[in-house]
Design a protein around this motif. Structure first.
Motif, PDB file in Angstrom:
ATOM      1  N   ILE A 157      -9.543   6.406   1.068  1.00  0.00           N
ATOM      2  CA  ILE A 157      -8.795   7.398   1.833  1.00  0.00           C
ATOM      3  C   ILE A 157      -7.441   7.632   1.173  1.00  0.00           C
ATOM      4  CG2 ILE A 157      -7.749   5.684   3.373  1.00  0.00           C
ATOM      5  CD1 ILE A 157      -8.063   7.727   5.670  1.00  0.00           C
ATOM      6  N   LEU A 158      -6.983   8.872   1.223  1.00  0.00           N
ATOM      7  CA  LEU A 158      -5.624   9.196   0.802  1.00  0.00           C
ATOM      8  C   LEU A 158      -4.709   9.009   2.009  1.00  0.00           C
ATOM      9  CD1 LEU A 158      -6.164  12.485  -1.278  1.00  0.00           C
ATOM     10  CD2 LEU A 158      -5.992  10.121  -2.119  1.00  0.00           C
ATOM     11  N   LEU A 159      -3.677   8.224   1.857  1.00  0.00           N
ATOM     12  CA  LEU A 159      -2.748   7.969   2.952  1.00  0.00           C
ATOM     13  C   LEU A 159      -1.752   9.112   3.087  1.00  0.00           C
ATOM     14  CD1 LEU A 159      -2.086   4.214   2.124  1.00  0.00           C
ATOM     15  CD2 LEU A 159      -3.662   5.137   3.850  1.00  0.00           C
ATOM     16  N   PRO A 160      -1.172   9.285   4.266  1.00  0.00           N
ATOM     17  CA  PRO A 160      -0.174  10.342   4.429  1.00  0.00           C
ATOM     18  C   PRO A 160       0.976  10.186   3.429  1.00  0.00           C
ATOM     19  CG  PRO A 160      -0.819   9.463   6.566  1.00  0.00           C
ATOM     20  CD  PRO A 160      -1.430   8.560   5.540  1.00  0.00           C
ATOM     21  N   GLY A 161       1.465  11.301   2.926  1.00  0.00           N
ATOM     22  CA  GLY A 161       2.526  11.276   1.935  1.00  0.00           C
ATOM     23  C   GLY A 161       3.760  10.532   2.416  1.00  0.00           C
ATOM     24  N   SER A 162       4.274   9.664   1.607  1.00  0.00           N
ATOM     25  CA  SER A 162       5.482   8.858   1.822  1.00  0.00           C
ATOM     26  C   SER A 162       5.289   7.733   2.839  1.00  0.00           C
ATOM     27  CB  SER A 162       6.675   9.733   2.250  1.00  0.00           C
ATOM     28  OG  SER A 162       6.585  10.117   3.615  1.00  0.00           O
ATOM     29  N   TRP A 163       4.080   7.587   3.412  1.00  0.00           N
ATOM     30  CA  TRP A 163       3.816   6.440   4.274  1.00  0.00           C
ATOM     31  C   TRP A 163       3.462   5.250   3.390  1.00  0.00           C
ATOM     32  CZ3 TRP A 163       0.901   7.584   9.455  1.00  0.00           C
ATOM     33  CH2 TRP A 163       1.464   8.728  10.057  1.00  0.00           C
ATOM     34  N   ASN A 164       3.905   4.087   3.754  1.00  0.00           N
ATOM     35  CA  ASN A 164       3.552   2.903   2.987  1.00  0.00           C
ATOM     36  C   ASN A 164       3.455   1.696   3.911  1.00  0.00           C
ATOM     37  OD1 ASN A 164       6.351   1.430   2.818  1.00  0.00           O
ATOM     38  ND2 ASN A 164       6.752   3.566   2.284  1.00  0.00           N
ATOM     39  N   LEU A 197       0.834  -1.198   0.000  1.00  0.00           N
ATOM     40  CA  LEU A 197       0.000   0.000   0.000  1.00  0.00           C
ATOM     41  C   LEU A 197       0.866   1.244   0.000  1.00  0.00           C
ATOM     42  CD1 LEU A 197      -2.813  -0.549   2.685  1.00  0.00           C
ATOM     43  CD2 LEU A 197      -3.089  -0.476   0.212  1.00  0.00           C
ATOM     44  N   ASN A 198       0.476   2.225  -0.769  1.00  0.00           N
ATOM     45  CA  ASN A 198       1.006   3.587  -0.663  1.00  0.00           C
ATOM     46  C   ASN A 198       0.025   4.521  -1.353  1.00  0.00           C
ATOM     47  OD1 ASN A 198       1.781   3.896  -3.563  1.00  0.00           O
ATOM     48  ND2 ASN A 198       3.263   2.304  -3.054  1.00  0.00           N
ATOM     49  N   GLU A 199       0.036   5.741  -0.967  1.00  0.00           N
ATOM     50  CA  GLU A 199      -0.783   6.820  -1.539  1.00  0.00           C
ATOM     51  C   GLU A 199      -2.263   6.716  -1.205  1.00  0.00           C
ATOM     52  OE1 GLU A 199      -0.009   7.276  -5.693  1.00  0.00           O
ATOM     53  OE2 GLU A 199       2.082   7.896  -5.367  1.00  0.00           O
ATOM     54  N   THR A 200      -2.909   5.581  -1.500  1.00  0.00           N
ATOM     55  CA  THR A 200      -4.344   5.462  -1.248  1.00  0.00           C
ATOM     56  C   THR A 200      -4.683   4.072  -0.715  1.00  0.00           C
ATOM     57  OG1 THR A 200      -4.921   4.655  -3.464  1.00  0.00           O
ATOM     58  CG2 THR A 200      -4.859   7.051  -3.134  1.00  0.00           C
ATOM     59  N   TYR A 201      -5.855   4.001  -0.072  1.00  0.00           N
ATOM     60  CA  TYR A 201      -6.397   2.705   0.338  1.00  0.00           C
ATOM     61  C   TYR A 201      -7.893   2.711   0.052  1.00  0.00           C
ATOM     62  CZ  TYR A 201      -8.303  -1.031   3.220  1.00  0.00           C
ATOM     63  OH  TYR A 201      -8.984  -2.134   3.654  1.00  0.00           O
ATOM     64  N   THR A 202      -8.367   1.637  -0.548  1.00  0.00           N
ATOM     65  CA  THR A 202      -9.775   1.493  -0.885  1.00  0.00           C
ATOM     66  C   THR A 202     -10.273   0.139  -0.413  1.00  0.00           C
ATOM     67  OG1 THR A 202      -9.576   2.916  -2.840  1.00  0.00           O
ATOM     68  CG2 THR A 202     -11.463   1.426  -2.766  1.00  0.00           C
ATOM     69  N   ASN A 203     -11.448   0.128   0.205  1.00  0.00           N
ATOM     70  CA  ASN A 203     -12.111  -1.123   0.561  1.00  0.00           C
ATOM     71  C   ASN A 203     -13.469  -1.139  -0.130  1.00  0.00           C
ATOM     72  OD1 ASN A 203     -13.648  -3.172   1.853  1.00  0.00           O
ATOM     73  ND2 ASN A 203     -12.300  -3.087   3.636  1.00  0.00           N
ATOM     74  N   PRO A 204     -13.574  -1.813  -1.264  1.00  0.00           N
ATOM     75  CA  PRO A 204     -14.814  -1.778  -2.044  1.00  0.00           C
ATOM     76  C   PRO A 204     -16.009  -2.375  -1.309  1.00  0.00           C
ATOM     77  CG  PRO A 204     -12.964  -2.630  -3.341  1.00  0.00           C
ATOM     78  CD  PRO A 204     -12.504  -2.588  -1.925  1.00  0.00           C
ATOM     79  N   VAL A 218      -7.151  11.442   7.404  1.00  0.00           N
ATOM     80  CA  VAL A 218      -8.531  11.122   7.795  1.00  0.00           C
ATOM     81  C   VAL A 218      -9.516  12.085   7.149  1.00  0.00           C
ATOM     82  CG1 VAL A 218     -10.126  10.953   9.747  1.00  0.00           C
ATOM     83  CG2 VAL A 218      -7.800  10.055   9.967  1.00  0.00           C
ATOM     84  N   SER A 219      -9.106  13.333   6.968  1.00  0.00           N
ATOM     85  CA  SER A 219     -10.005  14.336   6.391  1.00  0.00           C
ATOM     86  C   SER A 219     -10.324  14.070   4.924  1.00  0.00           C
ATOM     87  CB  SER A 219      -9.398  15.739   6.536  1.00  0.00           C
ATOM     88  OG  SER A 219      -8.296  15.913   5.671  1.00  0.00           O
ATOM     89  N   THR A 220      -9.600  13.149   4.282  1.00  0.00           N
ATOM     90  CA  THR A 220      -9.841  12.838   2.869  1.00  0.00           C
ATOM     91  C   THR A 220     -10.751  11.626   2.679  1.00  0.00           C
ATOM     92  OG1 THR A 220      -7.966  11.296   2.570  1.00  0.00           O
ATOM     93  CG2 THR A 220      -7.500  13.667   2.380  1.00  0.00           C
ATOM     94  N   LEU A 221     -11.118  10.961   3.755  1.00  0.00           N
ATOM     95  CA  LEU A 221     -11.852   9.709   3.586  1.00  0.00           C
ATOM     96  C   LEU A 221     -13.244   9.947   3.027  1.00  0.00           C
ATOM     97  CD1 LEU A 221     -14.156   9.137   6.021  1.00  0.00           C
ATOM     98  CD2 LEU A 221     -12.100   8.875   7.371  1.00  0.00           C
ATOM     99  N   SER A 222     -13.706   8.963   2.316  1.00  0.00           N
ATOM    100  CA  SER A 222     -15.071   8.990   1.786  1.00  0.00           C
ATOM    101  C   SER A 222     -15.691   7.604   1.940  1.00  0.00           C
ATOM    102  CB  SER A 222     -15.091   9.419   0.317  1.00  0.00           C
ATOM    103  OG  SER A 222     -14.372   8.491  -0.484  1.00  0.00           O
ATOM    104  N   ILE A 223     -17.017   7.584   2.113  1.00  0.00           N
ATOM    105  CA  ILE A 223     -17.773   6.344   2.242  1.00  0.00           C
ATOM    106  C   ILE A 223     -18.999   6.471   1.348  1.00  0.00           C
ATOM    107  CG2 ILE A 223     -19.010   4.802   3.821  1.00  0.00           C
ATOM    108  CD1 ILE A 223     -17.305   6.012   6.094  1.00  0.00           C
ATOM    109  N   ASP A 224     -19.220   5.487   0.499  1.00  0.00           N
ATOM    110  CA  ASP A 224     -20.314   5.587  -0.467  1.00  0.00           C
ATOM    111  C   ASP A 224     -21.685   5.706   0.205  1.00  0.00           C
ATOM    112  OD1 ASP A 224     -18.497   5.451  -2.501  1.00  0.00           O
ATOM    113  OD2 ASP A 224     -18.891   3.354  -3.019  1.00  0.00           O
ATOM    114  N   LYS A 225     -21.916   4.887   1.247  1.00  0.00           N
ATOM    115  CA  LYS A 225     -23.221   4.889   1.915  1.00  0.00           C
ATOM    116  C   LYS A 225     -23.017   5.016   3.420  1.00  0.00           C
ATOM    117  CE  LYS A 225     -25.454   2.097  -1.680  1.00  0.00           C
ATOM    118  NZ  LYS A 225     -26.183   0.835  -1.973  1.00  0.00           N
ATOM    119  N   PRO A 226     -22.652   6.216   3.878  1.00  0.00           N
ATOM    120  CA  PRO A 226     -22.389   6.393   5.310  1.00  0.00           C
ATOM    121  C   PRO A 226     -23.683   6.403   6.115  1.00  0.00           C
ATOM    122  CG  PRO A 226     -22.270   8.498   4.197  1.00  0.00           C
ATOM    123  CD  PRO A 226     -22.477   7.461   3.113  1.00  0.00           C
TER     124      PRO A 226
END
Length: 221
Positions: A79-86, A66-73, A206-214
């Protein structure tokens, strides 16, 4: 997968392992209090002659980088992950760090700040079961710094910020969001000034996270 928070001492030398990474106690859950070894291998006997079945089993049991983003379909989570974290995604538990996370054993890398961000999706029933242990938080040597409802990126969630250990130098901050019968947990664990210097990076992520059906975490259960 129980643990005693008093027995856990976080230091920059500690290895972060894949089992017990995210079992939590309290009205919400305390991340990262105990780390064990998870067998990330898989045996030939679990495979079939079907190429598609073999590939599916392989993808489910081998950590994905993982780097940059994480998605759980499965819950429409992004969510966008912190820069340079992996790090890695192992059986739908995502772990990233400035130091990186080894896919072979779950240890943090040798370089970079030793903080760990973990993302997991729980069944509401598991989440509710842990509410019963909320009274044990103080008994486990933790101080509640913040326990409040929050709205982040138009999503209703909850923040739990704890300080644990004899000197309150083990920091845990968790955010909880609901989607139907699932609860999404996004947390950060670290120690002292290293935690402090990475907290804003974590919260910006955390401020970048999105959820399709919250759904509203306050109405969960």
């Amino acid at each position: 997968m129980n643990f005693n928070l008093k027995n856990y001492a976080f230091s920059e030398r500690d290895g972060m392992h894949l089992s017990l990474v995210i079992y939590m106690s309290g009205i919400f859950f305390l991340l990262f209090a105990s780390f064990g070894m998870h067998n990330i291998g898989y045996s030939q006997e679990n495979q079939t002659n079907s190429n598609s079945t073999s590939l599916e089993f392989h993808e489910r049991n081998i950590p994905q980088n993982l780097n940059e983003t994480y998605t759980n379909p499965s819950v429409g989570f992004h969510i966008l992950l912190p820069g340079s974290w992996n790090g890695i995604n192992y059986q739908n538990i995502a772990m990233v760090s400035p130091a990186g996370v080894h896919s072979s054993n779950g240890n943090l890398g040798p370089n970079g700040d030793k903080v760990l961000m973990v993302i997991e999706v729980l069944n509401v029933s598991d989440y509710l079961d842990q509410k019963k242990e909320y009274s044990q938080v103080k008994n486990n040597g933790c101080k509640i710094v913040s326990d409040k409802y929050v709205t982040i990126n138009k999503l209703d969630g909850q923040e739990l910020f704890l300080q644990c250990g004899a000197n309150n130098d083990n920091n845990i901050v968790n955010y909880f969001f609901a989607s139907g019968n699932k609860v999404i947990v996004v947390g950060l664990k670290g120690s002292g000034s290293v935690f402090d210097s990475n907290l804003d990076k974590f919260r910006n992520s955390v401020s970048t996270l999105s959820i399709d059906k919250p759904t509203d975490i306050r109405k969960t259960g």
